[in-house]
Design an enzyme around this catalytic site. Structure first.
Site, PDB file in Angstrom:
ATOM      1  N   ASN B 280       0.547  -1.117   0.217  1.00 43.03           N
ATOM      2  CA  ASN B 280       0.258   0.464   0.166  1.00 43.03           C
ATOM      3  C   ASN B 280       0.758   1.082  -0.462  1.00 43.03           C
ATOM      4  O   ASN B 280       0.524   1.960   0.525  1.00 43.03           O
ATOM      5  CB  ASN B 280      -1.129   0.104   1.264  1.00 43.03           C
ATOM      6  CG  ASN B 280      -2.025  -0.662   0.738  1.00 43.03           C
ATOM      7  OD1 ASN B 280      -2.626  -1.325   0.084  1.00 43.03           O
ATOM      8  ND2 ASN B 280      -2.326  -1.606   1.625  1.00 43.03           N
ATOM      9  N   GLU B 320      -9.066   9.859  -4.295  1.00 40.10           N
ATOM     10  CA  GLU B 320      -8.287   8.691  -4.893  1.00 40.10           C
ATOM     11  C   GLU B 320      -9.233   7.838  -5.226  1.00 40.10           C
ATOM     12  O   GLU B 320     -10.674   7.503  -5.034  1.00 40.10           O
ATOM     13  CB  GLU B 320      -7.422   8.477  -3.305  1.00 40.10           C
ATOM     14  CG  GLU B 320      -6.329   9.324  -3.297  1.00 40.10           C
ATOM     15  CD  GLU B 320      -5.729   7.877  -2.317  1.00 40.10           C
ATOM     16  OE1 GLU B 320      -4.665   8.144  -2.680  1.00 40.10           O
ATOM     17  OE2 GLU B 320      -5.456   7.515  -1.436  1.00 40.10           O
ATOM     18  N   ASN B 335      -7.596  12.435   0.042  1.00 38.39           N
ATOM     19  CA  ASN B 335      -6.604  12.962   0.409  1.00 38.39           C
ATOM     20  C   ASN B 335      -6.788  14.783   0.886  1.00 38.39           C
ATOM     21  O   ASN B 335      -6.515  15.736  -0.120  1.00 38.39           O
ATOM     22  CB  ASN B 335      -5.690  12.786   0.509  1.00 38.39           C
ATOM     23  CG  ASN B 335      -5.478  11.411   0.790  1.00 38.39           C
ATOM     24  OD1 ASN B 335      -6.035  10.371   2.019  1.00 38.39           O
ATOM     25  ND2 ASN B 335      -4.614  10.769  -0.108  1.00 38.39           N
ATOM     26  N   ARG B 337      -4.748  17.465   1.396  1.00 39.95           N
ATOM     27  CA  ARG B 337      -3.247  17.844   2.058  1.00 39.95           C
ATOM     28  C   ARG B 337      -2.704  17.455   0.674  1.00 39.95           C
ATOM     29  O   ARG B 337      -3.088  17.707  -0.603  1.00 39.95           O
ATOM     30  CB  ARG B 337      -2.488  17.107   3.413  1.00 39.95           C
ATOM     31  CG  ARG B 337      -2.362  15.590   2.759  1.00 39.95           C
ATOM     32  CD  ARG B 337      -1.640  14.260   2.885  1.00 39.95           C
ATOM     33  NE  ARG B 337      -2.109  12.993   3.197  1.00 39.95           N
ATOM     34  CZ  ARG B 337      -1.697  12.303   1.885  1.00 39.95           C
ATOM     35  NH1 ARG B 337      -1.184  12.899   1.705  1.00 39.95           N
ATOM     36  NH2 ARG B 337      -2.017  10.917   2.305  1.00 39.95           N
TER      37      ARG B 337
END
Lengths: 534, 716
Positions: B280, B320, B335, B337
């Protein structure tokens, strides 16, 4: 003119062919020729094929194979191949081998000449006869007069008992030559088999003693004698194997896995050494830039002053191509000594190792470094000293074993040395150990301090507790001491270090200084010899 | 320089140097070197930003901040006191011990640093506190300091798996079909599976690490899987609640970069494909993706924008998706950021994301319109890690970079790194050394540049994964773009074993080795101040070598080397190679050697007089022995030695005080691992394990005094 002379000569020869007298002469010379050939062949096979095979089975090369591998191709020139022993007792007159139990001569290693002897264990176990000793003495005499190193490949069972005192005299002759050659030409011993009894003193006198793991051993009295005298059971490896001598006794300087590695590494090692005390230090072609900063030097010394680091990192970053031939890597590991090159020129490096026992000086470290310093001084090899030493190791054991006189050896060696002496204080330089470590006071030529350097009589805590006994605010006073002395300033202000330098500039500065100091001239007052505290 | 001329009034990022520029009319090359971001509207900027991070991302943020004229503050732990980001910043604040929890993750320490330096903005980078709602809430409660990122509310919403999925559904984003409530029993599970469509994934609600997860392709497997997973979940987590959703086979991981301002404007900056992953963790990313067509790209982008609008998202973010083989895409997570792999988006769009983050956080409006966002060429990011790639696709390696040179000279290469020569890679943080970003006109060109850059990369002092990265880039499947998140285990079922060379290349490598050996031999006899010693003419200088080379895998080759006309002529089996003598420099960290007319990048890592050589040849490491034929024949007479006996007792090397103990009975330790610290003479000495083993006894406690030779730890 020459042609005509030859023709005349041939004419005369043709006539003489008829004479019967000549037939006899010819037969004799043919026989001589054949005998020479036969003796040469015998010499080449040492103690015979059977002996060679058993020798190989032990994992050892023969005396001649060792020489061939060690010297450049086609460069070995043999002396005394026809020498035979002179003993007639115990039926020895019927057992003769041309060349006896040692092969001697000279050859080239990387194009430079040296003298070599290689004891042949297939002949009488490599035992030392009077002629064996004479052969060795002959090449040593020549080495001294020519000014070329002597390399001994030792593999000998000991004295030739059949010869009695003659054999002992042989040893004595070798020892005497060893001593006379000491400091004149480099002498190296590579122990590749047993080396016992009186024989051990020759390697002990030479400059460097290397050993082959598992197959070599060094001891004065062997396991059998020890068993009969003290009832101790010990194998020859436990008694005097390479582990013992490279880690515990300090008799040997390094060990190698097998004959091949030992000889190849020894070839490499020879490249660092000058031919003699009158020859210049070799300067090899160098492609590694010596005018650049080396950034890694900035990050090696930790910001925490008590944290350890590996001084080898500093050494590798300073020298050419990170190539460092360490001497005695497993003995007194708190002190690192070895050879390297700076801009192609051989230098001797002496450095405290803060990673081991805080890099303090103890008996073993002092002796290890002192002998190395003296070798370098004898052969004009410049000394680079990297200092991070918290002091001499305190302890009852150390004091009772003579830390004073052993420490004095290192002090003596540095103070006596006249070669260029360059010193870099990377961190701690405390007390007597500071003075000893190639300080300005002992005629150091160039002494640098890194910003992390602390030159003081002792650590702040100890100093404060001595100065302010029974005071309550001792921590404050300790702080004061740190403020005052835990920096390179006090020493720099007095001129005891020449400069405080950025660590990354160390390599090019040292290279430049070595160039400058190449013409250094310094002589000690004339004397027979000093009286070093042995 | 792959940009079209344009007169847009937003900053552009140079593809080769990563420096941002504003393009007024014609793009000028000289602008790339000056690099200051001149804002035409004279927008207000933050005065001083504190970067609550370290390593490459801190350096990356400082670069843009400097160009904008914003003062920078770095924070650092003990381990980072000499780190590059500390040197780069205008100010640096020490925030505590090396362990991240006591420094970079310590909110109090960071707040203290903000106060101390009067910073008016905080950039969190990625990782550490970047998605920590508590941290962001504290910052939001302060008036004079801005958090560069979205609001705490948004971060918290997107941080929760179930809630983010629900929000996405509400915003009309495709999500993985499934049942977002607890499945009651096996039959219930079968019913849902039939609705969702096979195959399905049954997973524990409390799950993680693959435990309690099962794939089912029919009713029977669902029943069986449900029972097994339930049991496993019960025993592993003490929670047997089960979820079920559609299983996406061979998915790709494709993400959309978005930017949003505080006035409801959101744009998407196209996609990044990050399918090459191990455990991952992404290894190689590229932008754009070979897989997306314009329609899919637009749909994904629009759904991402709609999610952000729903959230009132401001600042940079990434949505994502998993994309299946039929180009169906499903929301995975968002995400909130800056992403590690953001540079590839910067390359293809020419937008400096960090610059935009500063602007947006300051409250400026987006100055880029969706139709202005373009895809310019192809960018590939290879993550260079300090790890040994031969073990489990990478196990961390620590050490000091005694030699370090980035391949910055190659056009199209951008290196985002936080290290420099001399830096230490510690065990405390992420093992990322550098993000090697290569930008080409086409994907093929980007791959070529990447290979060239990897070959020219000089890293000494630690293990690194460059051979692995390079091998991935040369795999046919990768070149075709045929990749998925299962790529690595599929292509390397046995793990990465190193590159296997063909016979011809192997011989070429051997030829190079022979040439290096001969050079070394010749140099050993070249002394500046000692004349050549000649015994017989012609014999003094060796001209020919008969060599024997043995590789690590025991392959053995005989080689003949001869020097002629400034070249080494090397015969290997039936092949003849010529290597230019002048190109060989044993001191140089990197050599470009012409072998029979073709260039090869060679790095000589180490060698010794015993004949052990270690080189990098065209990106891969090789170890071998080189001996003369004579020495190798003699070597056959030598006995093979057994491995050295284990050293099971670890003794104190000195008298001192046991300061710290890092191990306890039963621990498995490896050779060189630090076991305890003894303080002596005010110095800390690390005592390390001398062999692998399990701790049998620890004979002392912290605070005990030991004397020289005491057995501290025993292994078995």
């Amino acid at each position: 003119m020459l042609v005509r002379l030859l023709k005349n000569h041939l004419k005369i020869s043709a006539k003489q062919v008829i004479s019967r007298n000549y037939v006899e002469t010819a037969a004799h010379s043919i026989k001589t020729y054949e005998k020479i050939k036969q003796k040469r062949e015998e010499a080449w096979t040492g103690g015979g094929q059977h002996k060679i095979d058993t020798h190989h089975e032990k994992g050892k090369l023969t005396a001649r194979e060792r020489i061939l591998l060690f010297c450049d191709d086609d460069s070995f020139v043999e002396y005394d191949m026809f020498v035979e022993h002179t003993c007639t007792d115990f039926g020895m007159d019927k057992m003769k081998f041309p060349g006896d139990s040692v092969v001697t001569g000279h050859g080239l290693v990387h194009g430079r000449p040296l003298f070599i002897f290689s004891q042949d264990a297939t002949v009488f176990g490599g035992s030392l006869s009077s002629v064996h000793a004479r052969k060795i003495c002959k090449i040593m005499d020549q080495a001294i007069s020519v000014g070329a190193p002597v390399v001994g490949l030792n593999d000998s069972g000991g004295a030739r008992i059949q010869e009695g005192v003659e054999s002992l005299a042989g040893y004595a002759d070798i020892f005497q030559k060893n001593v006379l050659a000491s400091g004149v030409v480099p002498q190296i011993s590579l122990i590749m088999g047993p080396c016992a009894g009186g024989a051990v003193y020759s390697p002990a006198i030479t400059d460097f003693t290397f050993m082959v793991e598992d197959t070599s051993c060094l001891f004065i009295t062997g396991p059998d004698v020890i068993r009969s005298v003290t009832n101790e059971n010990v194998t020859s490896q436990q008694l005097g194997g390479s582990n013992i001598h490279t880690e515990i006794s300090g008799v040997a300087h390094k060990s190698f896995e097998n004959d091949i590695e030992a000889l190849l590494q020894l070839r490499e090692f020879m490249g660092f050494l000058p031919q003699s005390n009158k020859s210049p230090v070799p300067i090899r072609v160098c492609d590694d830039p010596c005018d650049l900063d080396v950034p890694i030097l900035e990050t090696i010394v930790p910001r925490i002053t008590t944290a350890p680091y590996d001084m080898l990192d500093v050494i590798l970053a300073i020298v050419d191509e990170r190539d460092f031939f360490e001497i005695m890597p497993k003995y007194a590991e708190n002190m690192i000594v070895g050879f390297a090159r700076m801009n192609g020129r051989t230098v001797g490096i002496i450095a405290n190792q803060p990673k081991v026992a805080a890099g303090c000086l103890d008996i073993n470290a002092a002796v290890k470094a002192a002998r190395f310093v003296r070798f370098c001084d004898a052969f004009n090899i410049s000394l680079i000293t990297l200092v991070d030493v918290p002091g001499f190791l305190p302890g009852v054991h150390q004091e009772h074993n003579g830390a004073i006189r052993h420490g004095a050896k290192l002090l003596f060696a540095y103070a006596e040395a006249t070669v260029p002496k360059l010193t870099v204080i990377t961190r701690k330089a405390y007390g007597g150990a500071y003075i000893t470590s190639s300080s300005k006071h002992l005629r150091g030529d160039v002494n640098y301090a890194w910003p992390s350097a602390e030159v003081a009589v002792m650590g702040a805590k100890s100093a404060a507790s001595v100065l302010y006994k029974n005071k309550l605010n001792i921590e404050e006073l300790e702080k004061e001491y740190i403020e005052k002395f835990a920096s390179p300033f006090p020493a720099a202000q007095k001129g005891y270090v020449d400069d405080i330098i950025e660590p990354k500039t160390t390599r090019w500065r040292l290279c430049r200084d070595l160039n400058l100091l190449a013409t250094k001239k310094l002589e000690n007052p004339p004397k027979k010899h000093g009286n070093m505290p042995l | 320089m792959a940009f079209k001329n344009n007169s847009k009034l937003f900053s552009k990022l140079c593809s080769c140097c990563g420096k941002a520029n504003v393009h007024f009319g014609k793009h000028k090359r000289s602008q790339h070197t000056t690099g200051a971001i001149i804002d035409p509207n004279n927008e207000a900027i933050f005065k001083k930003v504190l970067i609550a991070n370290r390593g490459e991302i801190a350096c990356r943020i400082i670069r843009t901040a400097k160009r904008m004229g914003i003062k920078t503050v770095a924070v650092y732990s003990v381990a980072d006191s000499q780190a590059r980001h500390v040197k780069m910043a205008d100010e640096a604040v020490f925030i505590g011990p090396s362990s991240a929890t006591e420094s970079y993750l310590n909110i109090d320490k960071i707040m203290e640093a903000i106060k101390q330096t009067n910073a008016d903005a905080v950039h969190p980078g990625y990782g550490f506190l970047s998605e920590n709602t508590e941290f962001v809430r504290i910052l939001e409660s302060r008036e004079n300091v801005a958090f560069i990122g979205p609001s705490a509310e948004v971060i918290s919403k997107m941080g929760d798996k179930l809630e983010s999925k629900r929000t996405a559904m509400d915003a009309g984003v495709n999500v993985i079909p499934g049942f977002d409530q607890i499945v009651t029993d096996a039959e219930h599970c079968v019913q849902i599976a039939r609705v969702v469509g096979y195959p399905v994934m049954i997973k524990a609600s409390a799950g993680g690490g693959g435990k309690g997860m099962r794939i089912a392709r029919n009713d029977h497997e669902v029943r069986e899987g449900f029972l097994l997973s339930t049991q496993e979940a019960e025993s592993s987590f003490g929670d047997s609640r089960m979820l079920v959703e559609k299983f996406i086979e061979n998915p790709r991981h494709i993400e959309i970069q978005i930017l949003g301002d505080q006035y409801g404007n959101v744009i998407y900056l196209n996609e990044r494909e990050c399918s090459i992953q191990r455990r991952n963790q992404k290894v190689i990313e590229e932008a754009p993706s070979v897989f997306l067509d314009t329609t899919t790209r637009q749909k994904m982008g629009e759904q991402s924008v709609s999610l952000c609008k729903k959230l009132n998202y401001s600042n940079a973010g990434t949505v994502e998706f998993l994309v299946d083989q039929k180009r169906n895409f499903y929301f995975l997570e968002m995400n909130t950021r800056l992403q590690v792999e953001h540079p590839i988006t910067e390359c293809i769009t020419g937008i400096d994301l960090v610059h935009q983050m500063f602007r947006l956080a300051k409250g400026h409006k987006l100055n880029i319109k969706q139709e202005d966002v373009e895809i310019n060429g192809w960018a590939i990011e290879s993550r260079v890690y300090a790890e040994d790639p031969y073990k489990n696709f990478g196990l961390p390696s620590i050490g000091k970079l005694y030699k370090y040179k980035e391949p910055n000279g190659i056009p199209g290469v951008r290196c985002d790194s936080g290290v420099e020569e001399g830096s230490k890679i510690t065990m405390h943080y992420d093992p990322l050394i550098c993000k090697l970003v290569c930008h080409g006109k086409t994907r093929k060109e980007a791959i070529e540049i990447s290979k060239q850059a990897l070959d020219s990369y000089v890293i000494r002092g630690i293990e690194h994964n460059i051979p692995f990265l390079r091998d991935i880039l040369t795999q046919q499947k990768f070149i075709e773009g045929n990749i998925s998140t299962d790529y690595l285990p599929q292509v390397y079922p046995e793990g990465f074993q190193g590159i296997t060379l063909g016979v011809r290349d192997r011989h070429k490598l051997v030829a190079v080795a022979g040439a290096l050996y001969a050079t070394n031999e010749l140099r050993s006899r070249s002394f500046i101040n000692i004349p050549d010693f000649k015994i017989r003419s012609g014999k003094a200088e060796r001209e020919k070598w008969k060599l024997f080379i043995r590789f690590d895998d025991n392959e053995e080759v005989y080689v003949n080397v001869a020097q002629t006309n400034g070249q080494f002529r090397i015969e290997v089996a039936a092949n003849v190679f010529c290597v230019d003598k002048n190109e060989i420099n044993l001191s140089s960290p990197i050599m470009e050697l012409t072998v029979n007319g073709t260039g090869n990048v060679v790095q000589l890592l180490s060698w010794n007089a015993s004949g052990e050589y270690q080189i990098i040849f065209n990106g891969n490491n090789y170890k071998f022995y080189i001996l003369t034929e004579q020495a190798s024949n003699y070597l056959n007479l030598m006995p093979k030695k057994l491995k050295k006996v284990k050293l099971n007792k670890i003794c104190a090397p000195m008298a001192g005080l046991v300061k710290l103990i890092f191990c306890s009975v039963g621990d498995k330790v490896i050779e060189g691992q630090e076991l305890l610290v003894i303080e002596s003479m005010k110095m800390q000495n690390f005592i390390v394990a001398q062999s692998n083993g399990t701790i049998k006894y620890v004979n002392f406690n912290i605070g005990d005094t030991v004397t020289n030779g005491d057995v501290l730890v025993e292994l078995e």
